[in-house]
Design an enzyme around this catalytic site. Structure first.
Site, PDB file in Angstrom:
ATOM      1  N   HIS A  82       0.903  -1.080  -0.062  1.00 18.58           N
ATOM      2  CA  HIS A  82      -0.061  -0.083   0.053  1.00 18.58           C
ATOM      3  C   HIS A  82       0.773   1.410  -0.032  1.00 18.58           C
ATOM      4  O   HIS A  82       2.142   1.189   0.570  1.00 18.58           O
ATOM      5  CB  HIS A  82      -0.927   0.174   1.325  1.00 18.58           C
ATOM      6  CG  HIS A  82      -1.759  -1.134   1.561  1.00 18.58           C
ATOM      7  ND1 HIS A  82      -1.346  -2.083   2.075  1.00 18.58           N
ATOM      8  CD2 HIS A  82      -3.124  -0.827   1.340  1.00 18.58           C
ATOM      9  CE1 HIS A  82      -2.718  -3.077   2.335  1.00 18.58           C
ATOM     10  NE2 HIS A  82      -3.382  -2.206   1.798  1.00 18.58           N
ATOM     11  N   GLU A 142      -9.292 -13.256  -1.489  1.00 18.65           N
ATOM     12  CA  GLU A 142      -8.377 -13.596  -0.422  1.00 18.65           C
ATOM     13  C   GLU A 142      -9.583 -14.583   0.299  1.00 18.65           C
ATOM     14  O   GLU A 142     -10.391 -14.319   0.780  1.00 18.65           O
ATOM     15  CB  GLU A 142      -8.315 -12.325   0.474  1.00 18.65           C
ATOM     16  CG  GLU A 142      -7.734 -12.669   1.871  1.00 18.65           C
ATOM     17  CD  GLU A 142      -7.288 -11.380   2.899  1.00 18.65           C
ATOM     18  OE1 GLU A 142      -7.024 -10.292   2.319  1.00 18.65           O
ATOM     19  OE2 GLU A 142      -7.182 -11.547   3.846  1.00 18.65           O
ATOM     20  N   ASP A 152     -11.142 -11.479  10.176  1.00 17.88           N
ATOM     21  CA  ASP A 152      -9.936 -11.827   9.506  1.00 17.88           C
ATOM     22  C   ASP A 152      -8.671 -11.992  10.126  1.00 17.88           C
ATOM     23  O   ASP A 152      -8.038 -11.156  10.853  1.00 17.88           O
ATOM     24  CB  ASP A 152      -9.641 -10.431   8.598  1.00 17.88           C
ATOM     25  CG  ASP A 152      -9.234 -10.567   7.239  1.00 17.88           C
ATOM     26  OD1 ASP A 152      -9.091 -11.802   6.713  1.00 17.88           O
ATOM     27  OD2 ASP A 152      -8.956  -9.629   6.742  1.00 17.88           O
TER      28      ASP A 152
END
Lengths: 434, 434, 434, 434
Positions: free
Chosen positions: C99, C266, C305
């Site tokens: 990122h 994912e 997550d």
């Protein structure tokens, strides 16, 4: 013969690609001092395997069994028993389990039901004698008949409570007669659908009374069968009092029954309660309450009991490691409370499901033995707790430490050293074995 | 002033559309023999409300509080305390709660931390004296500091265990000094992330030892604070030993601690454990273990503790009905372990969240009182269990029934009459009150 | 060196018990016509691995990295990059991802942030050149900064929307400069916390506008990077518009963007959405939308997550089978969007986590190749659909069948023959390979 | 009469404590320009209400209905229809829905089934004429019969696919004959139990072909019935292709069917898919796809379709607000795809369940109208997005903005002002209305 097309299943070793063979289960092979058969004590269940026909809430039965004309006759009941013993012989495993109403029809009165059940019990006794197969456990069905819609031992109506007691009494008797090694109590309707119409305290008290009455009667008739409660969280009743292993153990301790009952753990119930597959087996074993295992598996993404055969070797490995560590299942066993999928409609599927289940636990047993013998992981764990083997830590385990002695120790010791939990390494090591 | 723009919140009745007013909470109004204040015993928490800044696992803090310069200084700690007491006064509620490390900075040594904490405790005592606000409970933070990453009372390392004891000892002392009515134990890191690296039996034994040491020390210093364990199932540790109310009660019974500890129930933890919002409160109350309530709420579709203010009037009604039925919360209270959403960044939101929470429980109290006084539902429930008030049913409750007496009764009684559970009617009646 | 104690990781074969070795990943070994490296295209992520420090919602960071002084300085940013490239070399893998705000500090203005980012990009370009490592993808962080608390592309405020666009523009540019093969869009804050304050239609329209603007700009500057949307269901925003693969694909079709974007899947997000681990990868692949994979894993019993390294060989096998069947990942890769557990505090744990992840997918690749080459399962599946290869079935696939032609066929054909789904046999066969 | 003990249900106002009265539903009362009847368009379903008997996966049926001898005879089928129309009259609502196999027995051949169905359709037509009741929708049962165990439109066997088409063809015809306003497609078995034995691409293509064939046939026979797909996530098939509203809309767009089908939303399916109760209704409405609503409710803690009557007024309020905002349900309605609990065995319970359901949506309608008329919340929302009504924001909505124009705007605008989302205040305001 009920399954003429199915041969006797034999051990052919890990390279076998014959679905009707064992790749890992070699009954008389010795693993860590016991035969595989002794470690596993596999058991067939009469309900899913001989009464299940593939119905689900949205669909009709899909399976036709040639040994079952779907009538409620005694002849049909006996034909199903014949098929069960044929399957036991073909799979070459030694135990079976049943509910009273699986094996014998319900009559129009209690007396009639019991009379039929007596005849069936004689038939089972004869079959056991002929084959050498044993009864792992019997149990009473206190959840299917409409009379139990509001519970058996926790029904708000005393007449229904008494009815439930009567079935339980009979099961203790016939289990004793058949040499059953355990009696199981699964309370599918013991709980509430809505707190609005329920007195939970009174219901829990009644449930405890029921268990006490069962224990007393077992003792009275001279049975030494182990008594097992099977936890389950939320199906068919929204909340069941026997939510999970620790809840049951706590219930037993609360009502002073902890010396009389152990637990029968079904991992699919464990995962429905939000715990890892092996959690309830582990906790029950470590607290001294593990009696037996219903060795099935669920789907973590579905919210109900799918009762699948376990196909995850990592899970069977962890379970068998716990079993070895407590020296075996003793009176308990690995009972296949499992069913083939609704779409698996052939007899062959029924055998393949069980062969897979047997082989996966046999593979788990082999893996677990190797893990224990290598002693890599257990040593790492032992080392992790070493500070409790001496000094201040030892006083904690001996019960002599106080907050004051702890504070004195802590001030002197200063900031504790950081110690990695190394979870990824443990997982990597486990993956070497599976 | 920390909140110059916020007026004192006053009761303006159900027609009020002023967000900075109470529509239902009229502190001194008498409901069933007690003031609303006495029934509710509302409490502000220091952590979410004065330390929470809106960080989440994917984002940085969003909230700036003008009373907090985000330093670790003692001045800043006191400024936050000033703000808390100002908020207590403006909301006009009587209790607060804290963790040791919320209110006072962590020093570089235990001694230094304790020294600063002593100064803060003096400051709090002075504030209490000035305002009349009381301490509902104090607790120790054994989960945020890296030293506790593998647990406090269940840490595999004895030095860390001792450190945890030292914090717990100090909290018992300061709570006593401040007249705190309870001490709470929440074991966020007491459990396992992976069974592979964990000795669960040893860890549970250590946890029990820790609780015994705390009880002994409380007694020794002459404190009569009620000791409360707060259950939580799966966050931050994957499995926590204090999974839910029944697990904790069972743990206490297993280790002989049932006379010394009660539970502090947080409904968001209850729903995370797979139970209805009111379940743990109900079961704990009926088994005599309900000590206090962290009156927040979760989102049933999210898998973590969202710590929201409760906005569901049906839930607050059911909770307050249980509270009334056990004669009030006694030493416990309704503690707002709640936080405004990360996007609600203004001080005004902080007040509105609390006003909503207070009003919703006050509305629940009013509803619950009306339900109890009307006595429609409770009568229906009582009638439902009437067969246990006499005859065979009574012998079950008295402990004299046996399976044999049950069977004799059942055979004579014949098939039980079917009785509808009438859940939809109970739900319809409840909807009349909310 | 940042990791002086870690050697270069080498392939030592399945018998290796050295945790710092590969048992299955043999980079240049040919499997079904490609090297393992070409099939896997493993990638390190900069955020978890180089910025994650073990903080969780209840605890402070636990990890100290010697290459990171935790300052926001450019020197520190470069040191982290050095460590990342050292790790890439030691693991011997060829890609990385980032990122914008992971690799470069946020300044006090957009211009300042971009200036620093430019310097970092030059540094990365130099590192890439020296090592031969490539950029798999870059992405913009539109979720951590408080300005994005109400969304980036779906923020109710147009100024914030514009800010998000500006970051996205810069990422398209720097990704192009660094030869990044994809640009990823993960919309962590693109959704709603509450429907009460949200105009979902307007927000979805804005999101579509944002994607169109990104596509147009990519084309304008001559970049050919593949654009990928990453679905996620419920964290950090309660409902996210990119819920799962089919939702994203549907969104793209609804707004006419289906030719311009693919998906980055994912699996931990997939399971959070209630689907099997491999489901989104499968569906995306079969619909022609699979662009890349973030090859992590979740805990099915936790509601968030967890971003764990995948340890389940059955899952890695199924994923790699899909990858082989679509001829490889093309511009995509297997990116380790994974983190070591909070308690795994040593650098060694960081390497072991990645080695395990790499080896488990390499093992999956080997298994998948064998399954495909043996062609037992695929043949069974092909046979199962054979009636659609001819006759009436073929007209269905060709689009010429009508309800009338179907009815004529059905009446003539009579009751369909029952065909078992044989799920247990498929599962048994799969277990032979894992 | 089938329900001699049940009076005609009449509106008695909010103070009524008679469970057999309406407190909120006053059929002809005008709310925002339409009668309550026009807004709600309530509908009885034939399956749960007239075929459901309380069986569950663990128990036998509990309910005896005096109008149903449980035979498969045509006389019995007609008696059930008589009971349904009596109930419609007593509840005073205007619509009903059915599956082909609910209302008419399955014969031994397709032709025989259709012949019986024709006779039943004539009977229904006559009943409709006599009573003025209308058919909201008909649908085909492609999930209960064993032939559909592997799917209907997605069955791997073309003969079964053709059989499904034949049922679908007949339903389009009889629905047209009866003036049904919609035809519904619920694909309970359209999905996979295991990816191992499934070709998902081929199955999805076949499903699209089926829908195209249905549309073409509807057009061909001159029917203008609205076609509706009903999403459901995971029961009875583990994964269903129609997972939720956005998945279905995406599927329609992918296969070019978006102009021909809308969706029928069942909120219990929505929550099973992990979304808020109102989410699918909201999204479908805003995207122009909301056709009709099956107005039931689930239990967020249970993992299956409980099909309960909705008792949560906040949820009925939010749903009716969406319905008002889209100008009513047009051809759709509020269909009670709901069942009383298994323990609610009396006819009275059946009526009370429906009365509660009707009243709760009527109460929701009244609340929603008041919220809209007060215009407090909607104004707050409108204001929140005001920056997109002009300037740069407007260019985004008009499609003329680019990343470059955005960047220019952002640099000039500087750091966006923080704006609280004020969720707690929205929730507080909503609580004023419920």
């Amino acid at each position: 013969m009920s399954f003429p097309q199915i041969p006797k299943i034999e051990y052919k070793g890990p390279e076998s690609t014959d679905p009707l063979s064992y790749r890992f289960y070699n009954k008389s092979e010795i693993i860590m001092g016991k035969t595989m058969e002794e470690w596993c004590r596999f058991s067939l269940c009469s309900w899913h395997t001989f009464r299940g026909k593939g119905a689900d809430p949205f669909g009709f039965p899909t399976m036709k069994r040639h040994f079952d004309d779907e009538s409620d006759s005694m002849e049909n009941a006996k034909r199903r028993i014949d098929a069960m013993f044929e399957m036991l012989m073909k799979l070459d495993i030694g135990y079976y389990t049943f509910h009273d109403r699986d094996v014998s029809p319900e009559g129009s009165t209690l007396e009639e039901s019991n009379k039929m059940l007596d005849e069936i019990v004689d038939y089972l006794a004869e079959k056991q004698k002929k084959t050498g197969v044993k009864l792992l456990w019997a149990t009473q069905n206190l959840f299917s008949h409409p009379r139990y819609m509001n519970g058996g031992a926790t029904n708000p109506d005393a007449t229904t409570f008494a009815y439930a007691c009567t079935q339980a009494k009979k099961v203790i008797e016939i289990n004793h007669k058949l040499g059953g090694e355990n009696v199981v109590y699964w309370g599918g309707r013991e709980g509430y659908q809505s707190v609005l119409n329920t007195d939970v305290k009174r219901e829990m008290d009644h449930m405890a009374a029921f268990f006490r009455m069962c224990r007393d009667y077992r003792d009275k008739i001279g049975s030494t069968a182990q008594l097992l409660i099977e936890p389950k969280p939320r199906e068919p009743t929204k909340h069941q009092y026997d939510y999970d292993a620790q809840t049951v153990i706590g219930f037993l301790c609360t009502y002073g029954l902890q010396g009389d009952f152990k637990v029968n753990i079904e991992p699919n119930h464990t995962t429905l309660a939000g715990h890892d597959y092996e959690h309830d087996i582990l906790v029950a074993s470590k607290l001294g309450f593990l009696g037996s295992i219903d060795c099935n598996s669920g789907d973590p993404l579905l919210g109900w009991d799918t009762d699948m055969f376990c196909t995850d070797i990592k899970k069977t490995t962890l379970v068998m490691k716990i079993v070895i560590e407590q020296g075996g299942l003793h009176a308990g066993g690995l009972n296949f409370d499992c069913k083939v999928r609704r779409e698996s409609t052939e007899d062959r599927d029924l055998f393949i499901g069980h062969i897979g289940g047997i082989d996966n636990f046999a593979r788990g047993l082999r893996n677990a033995a190797k893990i224990i013998q290598d002693n890599v992981m257990d040593n790492m764990v032992k080392e992790r707790y070493a500070t409790f083997d001496e000094g201040f830590g030892k006083t904690v385990e001996e019960g002599t430490a106080t907050l004051e002695s702890a504070a004195a120790f802590a001030v002197k010791a200063g900031e504790p050293e950081q110690k990695s939990g190394r979870q990824e390494e443990y997982e990597m090591i486990l993956n070497r074995y599976v």
